[in-house]
Enzyme design. Structure first.
Site, mmCIF file in Angstrom:
data_model
loop_
_atom_site.group_PDB
_atom_site.id
_atom_site.type_symbol
_atom_site.label_atom_id
_atom_site.label_comp_id
_atom_site.label_asym_id
_atom_site.label_seq_id
_atom_site.Cartn_x
_atom_site.Cartn_y
_atom_site.Cartn_z
ATOM 1 N N PHE A 1 1.066 -1.022 -0.312
ATOM 2 C CA PHE A 1 -0.298 -0.088 0.295
ATOM 3 C C PHE A 1 1.047 1.318 0.348
ATOM 4 O O PHE A 1 0.821 2.037 0.540
ATOM 5 C CB PHE A 1 -0.545 -0.184 1.148
ATOM 6 C CG PHE A 1 -1.274 -1.515 1.761
ATOM 7 C CD1 PHE A 1 -2.116 -2.257 0.148
ATOM 8 C CD2 PHE A 1 -1.775 -1.676 2.421
ATOM 9 C CE1 PHE A 1 -2.592 -3.161 0.817
ATOM 10 C CE2 PHE A 1 -2.470 -2.864 3.280
ATOM 11 C CZ PHE A 1 -2.778 -4.149 2.028
ATOM 12 N N HIS A 2 1.757 1.358 -1.029
ATOM 13 C CA HIS A 2 2.927 2.186 -0.860
ATOM 14 C C HIS A 2 2.938 3.477 -2.211
ATOM 15 O O HIS A 2 3.805 3.415 -3.002
ATOM 16 C CB HIS A 2 4.026 2.290 -0.812
ATOM 17 C CG HIS A 2 4.259 1.741 0.950
ATOM 18 N ND1 HIS A 2 5.579 1.032 1.203
ATOM 19 C CD2 HIS A 2 3.492 1.745 1.405
ATOM 20 C CE1 HIS A 2 5.451 1.059 2.077
ATOM 21 N NE2 HIS A 2 4.305 1.223 3.089
#
Length: 556
Positions: free
Chosen positions: A491-492
């Protein structure tokens, strides 16, 4: 603060900030500190009053929950052997800081020095970014009676809004995994955030006394009494309003959908700041006619500015999870798979705000190199005293740990593109994971590093058995295909509105984050990163917002 009141009489502001997430909360605080500035902060999600936001383990109940998450999914990816992934993005006050892993990691000095080189702006060099990390930091080691190392003052701040603490737990199995890392040649470190993060230790976390510390608590609550700060939550931004009669188009405000009021236009006399994140910001730009002309024409959207880089350059960290069965040691699997164990866990948190319910998603961290050809740490591990088949699935009924590894500097690049002119329709998100030979080689090599650590004497006492992926996979091709089968995002997403020099045709914003060819509009979020940081991306996003706030107030 005006909290979600009627738009009547509140339609003109000096600054409009779109997105009350990581960057937006800090910006709203800084811009409204001067009572002469009228500031509007707009958030599509609701207030952060869901109890699972604040209990650290509650991320399990916030991700993929429509109350707190946009619930995006990626396009099927060839590099993932046709799989699609969930793609969480925060939809509440605090944004992703309300649902993320709470891990405080800045990255490496070389990341920021590279940004300075790419943009030609020395303000992005590490030495000039470090003060912006420290400005809002409140680090536990500098508390009264804390760590006496005087060098901490050179790298950490105290008394700021953004609390950083040590984790309130330790696990013997993780302690011994850390010792195995040292036996494998990975040094111990006491601080991942001084510019060189190579080493192994526990993550530091954004918590306060066992509660999640999100940016809503950190930056909005301290500004709640300011009459010049207006908050519209549960308000969907439909598009940016632009005036095109002048020599240069100007962003003059936003068109939003307000609860019970329908569409409303809010105007900005100075600037609109887009902080909707690496997915939301390019989507809104494209919906507003700012983006690749071909894409806009395809969907019948009038081109205000042909910026081909909007929605391009998407980068993300893909993790590859190895699971090892162990014997003779406690893991969360054995603790949490009984009613008595769950009751003990709940009671421990209730009484002491510690134990498994205070856990971040990952506890032990290490940065190292996937092979000797790298002169810096190029892979990061998130190690957990638990295992499961996939996120949201039950824990396994045997004792085990998970060692997830990601490539810090992927060369794969993806896209974010609108599917239609409907602002309520999710965009097409295509990260293109493992689409380059370099990324597939790092994936294969990193799995070998995991095996090397697990084979060290201290960890071998637990008779580790590689349950996932399995020792039958050995060659580069086998391991790369396997990475495609089991890899998941951590989730970056970054890079989709990246900054660059004036001559860079794919740059969306200039080095001060002003949108090229549009007056009165900036982007301030993780999308402006030209390259992804070598670590978790939440705190670097706060640093970007801190720097941008000064430029905005100064008119730079």
């Amino acid at each position: 603060m005006s909290d979600n009141k009627s738009a009547q009489g509140h339609q003109e502001f000096d600054y409009i900030v779109i997105g009350a997430g990581t960057a937006g909360c800090l910006l709203a605080n800084r811009l409204s500190a001067d009572p002469a500035n009228r500031v509007l902060l707009i958030e599509a999600g609701g207030r952060d009053n869901y109890h699972w936001i604040h209990i650290p383990v509650g991320y399990l109940y916030c991700i993929d929950n429509p109350r707190t998450d946009w619930r995006f999914r990626t396009e099927p990816a060839p590099g993932l052997n046709g799989r699609s992934l969930i793609y969480p993005r925060g939809k509440t006050l605090g944004g992703c800081s309300s649902i993320n892993g709470m891990l405080y990691i800045r990255g490496q000095a070389r990341d920021y020095n590279q940004w300075a080189s790419i943009t030609g702006e020395d303000a992005w060099a590490w030495d000039n970014c470090l003060p912006d990390f420290m400005r809002h930091e409140d680090h536990y080691r500098l508390d009264e009676g804390g760590d006496a190392d005087p060098d901490h003052h050179n790298y950490h701040g105290h008394g700021g809004e953004w609390r950083v603490e040590h984790q309130r737990l330790k696990w013997k199995v993780l302690e011994d995994f850390a010792t195995a890392c040292v036996e494998a040649g990975i040094p111990r470190t006491r601080d991942f955030n001084r510019g060189d993060n190579e080493g192994v230790d526990y993550f530091e976390v954004n918590q306060r006394a066992g509660w999640r510390w999100n940016t809503s608590k950190a930056f909005l609550r301290s500004a709640e009494k300011r009459l010049n700060l207006t908050l519209w939550h549960s308000t969907h931004v439909m598009r940016l309003e632009t005036e095109t009669s002048g020599a240069v188009p100007r962003c003059t405000g936003v068109r939003v959908e307000r609860p019970g009021e329908g569409e409303v236009i809010a105007r900005a006399t100075r600037e609109v700041i887009l902080s909707a994140g690496a997915i939301g910001s390019p989507q809104l730009l494209q919906l507003s006619g700012i983006g690749p002309a071909g894409l806009l024409n395809e969907h019948g959207i009038k081109v205000v500015a042909d910026l081909p880089g909007v929605g391009e350059n998407l980068q993300d960290h893909l993790q590859i999870r190895s699971v090892y069965k162990v014997k003779g040691v406690t893991t969360l699997n054995t603790m949490a798979n009984s009613l008595i164990g769950k009751a003990r866990i709940g009671l421990e948190y209730l009484l002491t705000r510690s134990g498994p319910m205070s856990m971040a998603p990952s506890q032990l961290c290490l940065f190292t190199r996937s092979s000797e050809e790298y002169k810096h740490a190029n892979i990061e591990y998130h190690v957990q005293p638990l295992s499961l088949d996939a996120f949201g699935q039950p824990l396994h009924d045997f004792p085990a740990i998970t060692a997830s590894v990601c490539n810090l500097n992927p060369t794969s690049r993806g896209t974010v593109r609108i599917r239609s002119k409907d602002p309520k329709q999710a965009p097409a998100i295509a990260p293109n994971y493992l689409s380059t030979p370099e990324d597939r080689k790092v994936a294969a090599d990193s799995l070998r590093v995991t095996r090397r650590i697990a084979g060290q004497p201290t960890f071998m006492q637990y008779q580790p058995e590689e349950f996932k992926p399995g020792l039958q996979y050995q060659t580069d091709d086998e391991l790369a295909k396997l990475a495609g089968d089991i890899g998941t995002t951590i989730f970056h997403p970054v890079g989709t509105t990246r900054m660059g020099r004036p001559e860079d045709g794919m740059a969306v914003v200039d080095p001060h984050l002003r949108v090229r060819g549009i007056a009165g509009l900036r982007v301030v979020d993780a999308g402006v990163m030209p390259t992804i940081t070598s670590g978790n991306t939440n705190s670097p996003t706060l640093m970007i917002a801190e720097k941008a706030a000064r430029w905005i107030l100064a008119g730079d």
